[in-house]
Design a protein around this motif. Structure first.
Motif, PDB file in Angstrom:
ATOM      1  N   ILE A   1      47.649  23.937  33.375  1.00 24.70           N
ATOM      2  CA  ILE A   1      48.618  24.695  32.646  1.00 24.70           C
ATOM      3  C   ILE A   1      48.209  25.837  33.414  1.00 24.70           C
ATOM      4  O   ILE A   1      47.860  26.646  33.547  1.00 24.70           O
ATOM      5  CB  ILE A   1      47.636  25.263  30.859  1.00 24.70           C
ATOM      6  N   GLY A   2      49.573  26.862  33.160  1.00 22.18           N
ATOM      7  CA  GLY A   2      49.988  27.964  33.876  1.00 22.18           C
ATOM      8  C   GLY A   2      50.896  28.872  34.257  1.00 22.18           C
ATOM      9  O   GLY A   2      51.928  28.125  33.287  1.00 22.18           O
ATOM     10  N   ALA A   3      51.069  29.236  35.142  1.00 14.40           N
ATOM     11  CA  ALA A   3      52.435  30.409  35.119  1.00 14.40           C
ATOM     12  C   ALA A   3      52.420  31.176  36.168  1.00 14.40           C
ATOM     13  O   ALA A   3      51.276  31.352  36.514  1.00 14.40           O
ATOM     14  CB  ALA A   3      52.099  30.903  33.864  1.00 14.40           C
ATOM     15  N   PHE A   4      53.626  31.603  36.668  1.00 19.52           N
ATOM     16  CA  PHE A   4      53.479  32.070  38.064  1.00 19.52           C
ATOM     17  C   PHE A   4      53.535  33.571  37.487  1.00 19.52           C
ATOM     18  O   PHE A   4      54.606  33.843  36.302  1.00 19.52           O
ATOM     19  CB  PHE A   4      55.183  32.307  38.423  1.00 19.52           C
ATOM     20  N   HIS A   5      52.359  34.146  37.821  1.00 17.21           N
ATOM     21  CA  HIS A   5      52.443  35.679  37.438  1.00 17.21           C
ATOM     22  C   HIS A   5      52.304  37.048  38.661  1.00 17.21           C
ATOM     23  O   HIS A   5      51.519  36.584  38.595  1.00 17.21           O
ATOM     24  CB  HIS A   5      51.680  36.126  36.414  1.00 17.21           C
ATOM     25  N   GLN A   6      52.953  37.803  39.490  1.00 18.69           N
ATOM     26  CA  GLN A   6      53.046  38.049  40.572  1.00 18.69           C
ATOM     27  C   GLN A   6      52.175  39.216  40.197  1.00 18.69           C
ATOM     28  O   GLN A   6      52.496  40.090  39.320  1.00 18.69           O
ATOM     29  CB  GLN A   6      54.048  38.230  40.958  1.00 18.69           C
ATOM     30  N   PRO A   7      51.352  39.324  41.260  1.00 19.69           N
ATOM     31  CA  PRO A   7      50.248  41.042  40.796  1.00 19.69           C
ATOM     32  C   PRO A   7      51.408  41.798  41.144  1.00 19.69           C
ATOM     33  O   PRO A   7      52.046  41.833  41.699  1.00 19.69           O
ATOM     34  CB  PRO A   7      49.145  41.002  41.671  1.00 19.69           C
ATOM     35  N   ARG A   8      50.480  43.378  40.506  1.00 19.55           N
ATOM     36  CA  ARG A   8      51.662  44.286  40.717  1.00 19.55           C
ATOM     37  C   ARG A   8      50.711  45.104  42.082  1.00 19.55           C
ATOM     38  O   ARG A   8      51.233  45.940  42.861  1.00 19.55           O
ATOM     39  CB  ARG A   8      51.673  45.366  40.102  1.00 19.55           C
ATOM     40  N   LEU A   9      49.572  44.429  42.246  1.00 13.98           N
ATOM     41  CA  LEU A   9      48.880  45.061  43.573  1.00 13.98           C
ATOM     42  C   LEU A   9      47.220  43.733  44.170  1.00 13.98           C
ATOM     43  O   LEU A   9      47.093  43.442  43.505  1.00 13.98           O
ATOM     44  CB  LEU A   9      47.890  46.277  43.836  1.00 13.98           C
ATOM     45  N   THR A  10      47.579  43.475  45.355  1.00  8.95           N
ATOM     46  CA  THR A  10      45.778  42.847  45.430  1.00  8.95           C
ATOM     47  C   THR A  10      45.578  43.870  46.655  1.00  8.95           C
ATOM     48  O   THR A  10      45.801  44.238  47.468  1.00  8.95           O
ATOM     49  CB  THR A  10      46.474  41.410  45.898  1.00  8.95           C
ATOM     50  N   LEU A  11      43.925  43.947  45.813  1.00 11.41           N
ATOM     51  CA  LEU A  11      43.094  45.415  47.020  1.00 11.41           C
ATOM     52  C   LEU A  11      42.123  44.580  46.945  1.00 11.41           C
ATOM     53  O   LEU A  11      41.195  43.884  46.307  1.00 11.41           O
ATOM     54  CB  LEU A  11      43.235  46.399  45.978  1.00 11.41           C
ATOM     55  N   ALA A  12      41.741  43.950  48.551  1.00 11.92           N
ATOM     56  CA  ALA A  12      40.601  43.598  48.747  1.00 11.92           C
ATOM     57  C   ALA A  12      39.575  44.524  49.768  1.00 11.92           C
ATOM     58  O   ALA A  12      40.115  44.913  50.772  1.00 11.92           O
ATOM     59  CB  ALA A  12      41.239  41.983  49.368  1.00 11.92           C
ATOM     60  N   ASP A  13      38.414  44.308  49.629  1.00 18.45           N
ATOM     61  CA  ASP A  13      37.444  44.988  49.738  1.00 18.45           C
ATOM     62  C   ASP A  13      36.697  44.462  50.720  1.00 18.45           C
ATOM     63  O   ASP A  13      35.806  43.951  49.600  1.00 18.45           O
ATOM     64  CB  ASP A  13      36.306  45.810  49.125  1.00 18.45           C
ATOM     65  N   THR A  14      36.431  44.250  51.996  1.00 14.06           N
ATOM     66  CA  THR A  14      35.562  42.900  52.529  1.00 14.06           C
ATOM     67  C   THR A  14      34.355  43.759  52.202  1.00 14.06           C
ATOM     68  O   THR A  14      33.274  42.590  52.483  1.00 14.06           O
ATOM     69  CB  THR A  14      36.233  43.030  53.782  1.00 14.06           C
ATOM     70  N   THR A  15      34.008  44.685  51.918  1.00 14.68           N
ATOM     71  CA  THR A  15      32.314  44.925  52.058  1.00 14.68           C
ATOM     72  C   THR A  15      31.551  44.155  51.086  1.00 14.68           C
ATOM     73  O   THR A  15      30.591  43.254  50.960  1.00 14.68           O
ATOM     74  CB  THR A  15      31.824  46.872  52.060  1.00 14.68           C
ATOM     75  N   THR A  16      32.892  43.271  49.945  1.00 18.60           N
ATOM     76  CA  THR A  16      31.755  42.305  48.857  1.00 18.60           C
ATOM     77  C   THR A  16      31.586  41.489  49.558  1.00 18.60           C
ATOM     78  O   THR A  16      30.826  40.577  48.981  1.00 18.60           O
ATOM     79  CB  THR A  16      33.294  42.397  47.829  1.00 18.60           C
ATOM     80  N   LEU A  17      31.877  41.044  50.583  1.00 21.24           N
ATOM     81  CA  LEU A  17      31.770  39.482  51.130  1.00 21.24           C
ATOM     82  C   LEU A  17      29.943  39.325  51.648  1.00 21.24           C
ATOM     83  O   LEU A  17      29.727  38.871  51.829  1.00 21.24           O
ATOM     84  CB  LEU A  17      32.475  39.044  52.214  1.00 21.24           C
ATOM     85  N   ALA A  18      29.435  40.892  51.363  1.00 22.80           N
ATOM     86  CA  ALA A  18      28.142  41.121  52.167  1.00 22.80           C
ATOM     87  C   ALA A  18      27.442  39.764  51.320  1.00 22.80           C
ATOM     88  O   ALA A  18      26.093  40.081  50.895  1.00 22.80           O
ATOM     89  CB  ALA A  18      27.673  42.193  52.176  1.00 22.80           C
ATOM     90  N   THR A  19      27.953  40.333  49.792  1.00 20.95           N
ATOM     91  CA  THR A  19      26.454  39.365  49.046  1.00 20.95           C
ATOM     92  C   THR A  19      27.442  38.173  48.518  1.00 20.95           C
ATOM     93  O   THR A  19      26.678  37.072  47.398  1.00 20.95           O
ATOM     94  CB  THR A  19      26.333  40.111  47.339  1.00 20.95           C
ATOM     95  N   LEU A  20      28.172  37.644  49.065  1.00 23.47           N
ATOM     96  CA  LEU A  20      29.223  36.452  48.027  1.00 23.47           C
ATOM     97  C   LEU A  20      27.710  35.200  49.073  1.00 23.47           C
ATOM     98  O   LEU A  20      26.980  35.245  50.286  1.00 23.47           O
ATOM     99  CB  LEU A  20      29.973  36.503  48.927  1.00 23.47           C
ATOM    100  N   PRO A  21      27.559  33.963  48.316  1.00 23.06           N
ATOM    101  CA  PRO A  21      26.416  33.415  49.246  1.00 23.06           C
ATOM    102  C   PRO A  21      27.023  32.801  50.224  1.00 23.06           C
ATOM    103  O   PRO A  21      28.502  32.115  50.092  1.00 23.06           O
ATOM    104  CB  PRO A  21      26.198  32.045  47.981  1.00 23.06           C
ATOM    105  N   PRO A  22      26.482  32.619  51.160  1.00 28.00           N
ATOM    106  CA  PRO A  22      26.731  32.586  52.487  1.00 28.00           C
ATOM    107  C   PRO A  22      27.785  30.783  52.219  1.00 28.00           C
ATOM    108  O   PRO A  22      28.474  30.428  53.610  1.00 28.00           O
ATOM    109  CB  PRO A  22      25.281  31.956  53.341  1.00 28.00           C
TER     110      PRO A  22
END
Ligand SMILES: NC(=O)c1ccc[n+]([C@@H]2O[C@H](COP(=O)([O-])OP(=O)(O)OC[C@H]3O[C@@H](n4cnc5c(N)ncnc54)[C@H](O)[C@@H]3O)[C@@H](O)[C@H]2O)c1
Ligand SMILES: [Zn+2]
Length: 371
Positions: free
Chosen positions: A159-180
């Motif tokens: 179930i879904g829809a195409f819905h483009q974001p107005r912006l994708t903002l990725a902060d790579t510092t957040t990957l420091a807390t992602l489980p390895p």
């Protein structure tokens, strides 16, 4: 005016949006919202793992910039990606007076991006969406391209829809807390992007001796490059007709393995890594790549901590049957995205079942033999 190197652009039929991948990008979120004309209330949707780490600072920053900002956290994981959770989010948004000019901010991995994206696509017939991806997979894959949706009890993403974001903002510092393990699973998609379209990225990944220690601009540069592969493909093929199918490399068998093992056992990226290794061997059997290609790709997958062996407990007939049930099957023929070498791939619908079977038999023999 020249734009910073951190900015990438996705062009869709509905307009153009930026994908920004940078170390510390979240510090500038209110500035970016203002810059692209999003001035309504900000509805931050996240999960219980991500929300306490990143949402309070984001919400405080938004409020300091004059935004009316709210936050909601759902339980983490795939089970939250369903219509019942979407309904709770509608209750929260509508109950608190959401308006057409407001923005949903999806803060988290692919689960949150798909769920919050679907809610943004449908509430009030669609309001603005901003992706704030916090997993490697979301940064290079799910937060780009406009697919949103939830699972149905009969299958994933039905179930879904195409819905483009107005912006994708990725902060790579957040990957420091992602489980390895989650981080490693994300590398599978990065390697996939390199194989199908970017030989220089592949060589760059090979030159890195300790992927786990990557950080700062070095990490952001690689992620941006991998994101660019998806962007380039989506720019050509917004709704998955031809080119977008290439992104499915490793996924025909990857999905079959994931489903056969039961979701939640292998991570998606792990199944894709195994799928890439098997599909590379199929390409080799089809005369499309040499054995050096297969070995080189396997070495890179392993260097990034990914499995390449078929897990125990899956049968060949079951896997083959599942590949024929795949969404990508057309007129009874499985369509395979297969490599032509490092940095190039194509779609083939003429892979004989005997070839698939032979490769799977070889992989199963290896597992059952002496270790
Ligand atoms: N829309 C698309 O085009 C698209 C493409 C690929 C995958 N997907 C979907 O993406 C989903 C998988 O996404 P995923 O792999 O990002 O999984 P996920 O969203 O479940 O995140 C993985 C885990 O990491 C935690 N987490 C996320 N970011 C964190 C951080 N920075 N620090 C600490 N913990 C963090 C989450 O709470 C979760 O437990 C699937 O549902 C898949 O269908 C969608
Ligand atoms: Zn994938």
């Amino acid at each position: 005016m020249t734009q910073p190197a951190e900015y990438l652009y996705v062009t869709t039929t509905g307009g153009r949006y930026e994908v920004i991948v940078a170390h510390g990008a979240f510090d500038h979120l209110p500035h970016h919202l203002q810059r692209i004309g999003l001035r309504g209330a900000a509805w931050v949707i996240s999960d219980d793992q991500v929300f306490p780490r990143y949402a309070p600072a984001l919400i405080a920053r938004l409020r300091a910039a004059g935004y009316n900002a709210h936050g909601y956290a759902v339980p983490p994981g795939e089970p939250s990606k369903d219509l019942a959770m979407a309904a709770r989010l509608y209750d929260w948004l509508i109950g608190n007076g959401v308006e057409r000019r407001d923005t949903v901010l999806a803060l988290g991995g692919g689960v949150i991006g798909d769920l919050a994206g679907f809610v943004a696509a449908t509430v009030l017939r669609g309001i603005a969406l901003v992706h704030l991806p916090t997993t490697l997979l979301a940064m290079v894959d799910s937060a780009i391209g406009g697919k949103t949706g939830v699972n149905h009890s009969l299958g994933k993403n039905l179930i879904g829809a195409f819905h483009q974001p107005r912006l994708t903002l990725a902060d790579t510092t957040t990957l420091a807390t992602l489980p390895p393990r989650e981080l490693r699973a994300g590398w599978a998609e990065v390697i996939k992007h390199a194989v199908i379209r970017d030989a220089d990225l592949f060589a760059h990944l090979e030159a890195i001796t300790d992927p786990a220690s990557l950080q700062g601009d070095a990490l952001a540069t690689i992620i941006r490059r991998a994101a660019r592969v998806k962007i380039d493909i989506v720019n050509i093929d917004e709704r998955e007709t031809g080119e977008r199918m290439l992104l499915n490399y490793g996924h025909t068998l990857g999905h079959a393995i994931e489903a056969a093992r039961g979701y939640g056992d292998l991570l998606h990226g792990e199944a894709v890594a195994i799928g890439m290794h098997l599909e590379a061997q199929i390409a080799h059997r089809m005369g499309m790549v040499d054995s050096r290609f297969v070995e080189r790709q396997q070495r890179l997958l392993r260097a990034y901590g990914l499995p390449t062996n078929l897990p125990p407990g899956v049968t060949i007939d079951d896997l083959i049957e599942r590949t024929l049930r795949d969404k990508k099957v057309r007129a009874g023929r499985a369509r395979w995205a297969l490599p032509l070498g490092i940095g190039a791939a194509t779609v083939r619908d003429d892979v004989p079942e005997t070839v698939v079977r032979a490769i799977l038999e070889k992989a199963t023999d290896r597992n059952e033999g002496p270790v």
